[in-house]
Motif scaffolding. Structure first.
Motif, PDB file in Angstrom:
ATOM      1  N   PHE A   1       0.817  -1.214   0.000  1.00  0.00           N
ATOM      2  CA  PHE A   1       0.000   0.000   0.000  1.00  0.00           C
ATOM      3  C   PHE A   1       0.857   1.274   0.000  1.00  0.00           C
ATOM      4  N   GLY A   2       2.169   1.116  -0.091  1.00  0.00           N
ATOM      5  CA  GLY A   2       3.069   2.270  -0.100  1.00  0.00           C
ATOM      6  C   GLY A   2       3.448   2.784   1.275  1.00  0.00           C
ATOM      7  N   ASN A   3       3.086   2.051   2.332  1.00  0.00           N
ATOM      8  CA  ASN A   3       3.447   2.438   3.695  1.00  0.00           C
ATOM      9  C   ASN A   3       4.862   1.965   4.012  1.00  0.00           C
ATOM     10  N   TYR A   4       5.558   2.742   4.829  1.00  0.00           N
ATOM     11  CA  TYR A   4       6.887   2.324   5.262  1.00  0.00           C
ATOM     12  C   TYR A   4       6.798   0.983   5.966  1.00  0.00           C
ATOM     13  N   SER A   5       7.814   0.131   5.770  1.00  0.00           N
ATOM     14  CA  SER A   5       7.854  -1.163   6.440  1.00  0.00           C
ATOM     15  C   SER A   5       9.302  -1.630   6.522  1.00  0.00           C
ATOM     16  N   GLY A   6       9.501  -2.728   7.191  1.00  0.00           N
ATOM     17  CA  GLY A   6      10.824  -3.327   7.295  1.00  0.00           C
ATOM     18  C   GLY A   6      11.368  -3.274   8.709  1.00  0.00           C
ATOM     19  N   TYR A   7      12.412  -4.046   8.924  1.00  0.00           N
ATOM     20  CA  TYR A   7      13.007  -4.191  10.250  1.00  0.00           C
ATOM     21  C   TYR A   7      13.483  -2.851  10.811  1.00  0.00           C
ATOM     22  N   THR A   8      14.228  -2.099  10.036  1.00  0.00           N
ATOM     23  CA  THR A   8      14.744  -0.817  10.514  1.00  0.00           C
ATOM     24  C   THR A   8      13.602   0.138  10.835  1.00  0.00           C
ATOM     25  N   TYR A   9      12.595   0.182   9.961  1.00  0.00           N
ATOM     26  CA  TYR A   9      11.450   1.061  10.198  1.00  0.00           C
ATOM     27  C   TYR A   9      10.740   0.691  11.506  1.00  0.00           C
ATOM     28  N   GLU A  10      10.477  -0.596  11.705  1.00  0.00           N
ATOM     29  CA  GLU A  10       9.782  -1.036  12.917  1.00  0.00           C
ATOM     30  C   GLU A  10      10.625  -0.779  14.164  1.00  0.00           C
ATOM     31  N   TYR A  11      11.916  -0.958  14.062  1.00  0.00           N
ATOM     32  CA  TYR A  11      12.849  -0.687  15.157  1.00  0.00           C
ATOM     33  C   TYR A  11      12.743   0.784  15.574  1.00  0.00           C
ATOM     34  N   LEU A  12      12.779   1.676  14.586  1.00  0.00           N
ATOM     35  CA  LEU A  12      12.699   3.112  14.873  1.00  0.00           C
ATOM     36  C   LEU A  12      11.337   3.505  15.436  1.00  0.00           C
TER      37      LEU A  12
ATOM     38  N   TRP B   1      10.121  11.110  19.416  1.00  0.00           N
ATOM     39  CA  TRP B   1      10.653  11.559  18.135  1.00  0.00           C
ATOM     40  C   TRP B   1       9.675  11.332  17.002  1.00  0.00           C
ATOM     41  N   ASP B   2       9.700  12.234  16.057  1.00  0.00           N
ATOM     42  CA  ASP B   2       9.051  12.060  14.768  1.00  0.00           C
ATOM     43  C   ASP B   2      10.177  11.881  13.763  1.00  0.00           C
ATOM     44  N   TYR B   3       9.905  11.138  12.717  1.00  0.00           N
ATOM     45  CA  TYR B   3      10.928  10.873  11.714  1.00  0.00           C
ATOM     46  C   TYR B   3      10.580  11.511  10.385  1.00  0.00           C
ATOM     47  N   GLU B   4      11.596  11.991   9.727  1.00  0.00           N
ATOM     48  CA  GLU B   4      11.488  12.402   8.338  1.00  0.00           C
ATOM     49  C   GLU B   4      12.404  11.449   7.580  1.00  0.00           C
ATOM     50  N   PHE B   5      11.811  10.595   6.757  1.00  0.00           N
ATOM     51  CA  PHE B   5      12.579   9.602   6.023  1.00  0.00           C
ATOM     52  C   PHE B   5      13.061  10.212   4.713  1.00  0.00           C
ATOM     53  N   VAL B   6      14.362  10.126   4.478  1.00  0.00           N
ATOM     54  CA  VAL B   6      15.000  10.760   3.331  1.00  0.00           C
ATOM     55  C   VAL B   6      15.419   9.687   2.339  1.00  0.00           C
ATOM     56  N   GLN B   7      14.970   9.842   1.100  1.00  0.00           N
ATOM     57  CA  GLN B   7      15.340   8.922   0.021  1.00  0.00           C
ATOM     58  C   GLN B   7      16.106   9.681  -1.052  1.00  0.00           C
ATOM     59  N   VAL B   8      16.978   8.960  -1.725  1.00  0.00           N
ATOM     60  CA  VAL B   8      17.732   9.519  -2.837  1.00  0.00           C
ATOM     61  C   VAL B   8      17.519   8.582  -4.024  1.00  0.00           C
ATOM     62  N   PRO B   9      17.092   9.118  -5.176  1.00  0.00           N
ATOM     63  CA  PRO B   9      16.858   8.253  -6.345  1.00  0.00           C
ATOM     64  C   PRO B   9      18.174   7.748  -6.929  1.00  0.00           C
ATOM     65  N   GLY B  10      18.073   6.689  -7.723  1.00  0.00           N
ATOM     66  CA  GLY B  10      19.237   6.118  -8.388  1.00  0.00           C
ATOM     67  C   GLY B  10      19.416   4.662  -7.997  1.00  0.00           C
ATOM     68  N   THR B  11      20.542   4.113  -8.395  1.00  0.00           N
ATOM     69  CA  THR B  11      20.847   2.728  -8.053  1.00  0.00           C
ATOM     70  C   THR B  11      21.072   2.626  -6.547  1.00  0.00           C
ATOM     71  N   MET B  12      21.080   1.409  -6.028  1.00  0.00           N
ATOM     72  CA  MET B  12      21.312   1.208  -4.591  1.00  0.00           C
ATOM     73  C   MET B  12      22.675   1.794  -4.193  1.00  0.00           C
ATOM     74  N   ASP B  13      23.706   1.539  -4.978  1.00  0.00           N
ATOM     75  CA  ASP B  13      25.032   2.075  -4.660  1.00  0.00           C
ATOM     76  C   ASP B  13      25.036   3.599  -4.658  1.00  0.00           C
TER      77      ASP B  13
END
Length: 126
Positions: A49-60, A69-81
């Protein structure tokens, strides 16, 4: 009750473990912590559904229950590297506060403040 203790232990481990956080973040309500969010399956991911998920997300999210705390999740486009390199640069420059799932090396340990305890372990079997 068990969930509360786990959350408290996670918060204590984060705060005592030396994650890269500004000094003002500890104990401040409504503090926005900018978190690197490279899309990595199972760690920093999205559900169907486009909601954040995963181990790190749940940990935080567990830690946020005890820190305010509130979080602002920062993404950068491009390849994983490309994304990981850009986010590590942003962390180094203080543009983001926190990045998880980083493997430790001596060289990286000189550049970044790592937690004293791992929150995950990776093993490969061939």
């Amino acid at each position: 009750m068990l969930k509360k203790w786990i959350g408290l232990l996670l918060a204590a481990a984060l705060l005592a473990g030396g994650w890269s956080l500004p000094a003002a973040a500890a104990g401040q309500e409504d503090r926005v912590v900018r978190v690197a969010y490279p899309v990595q399956a199972g760690l920093t991911d999205f559900d169907e559904f486009g909601n954040y998920s995963g181990y790190t997300y749940e940990y935080l999210e567990e830690i946020a229950q005890y820190t305010g705390w509130d979080y602002e999740f920062v993404q950068v486009p491009g390849t994983m590297d490309d994304s990981l390199s850009a986010l590590m640069g942003m962390l180094q420059e203080g543009e983001i506060d926190l990045m998880g799932a980083m493997l430790y090396t001596e060289q990286m340990g000189e550049m970044f403040d790592y937690a004293s305890h791992n929150y995950g372990v990776v093993e490969t079997v061939l």
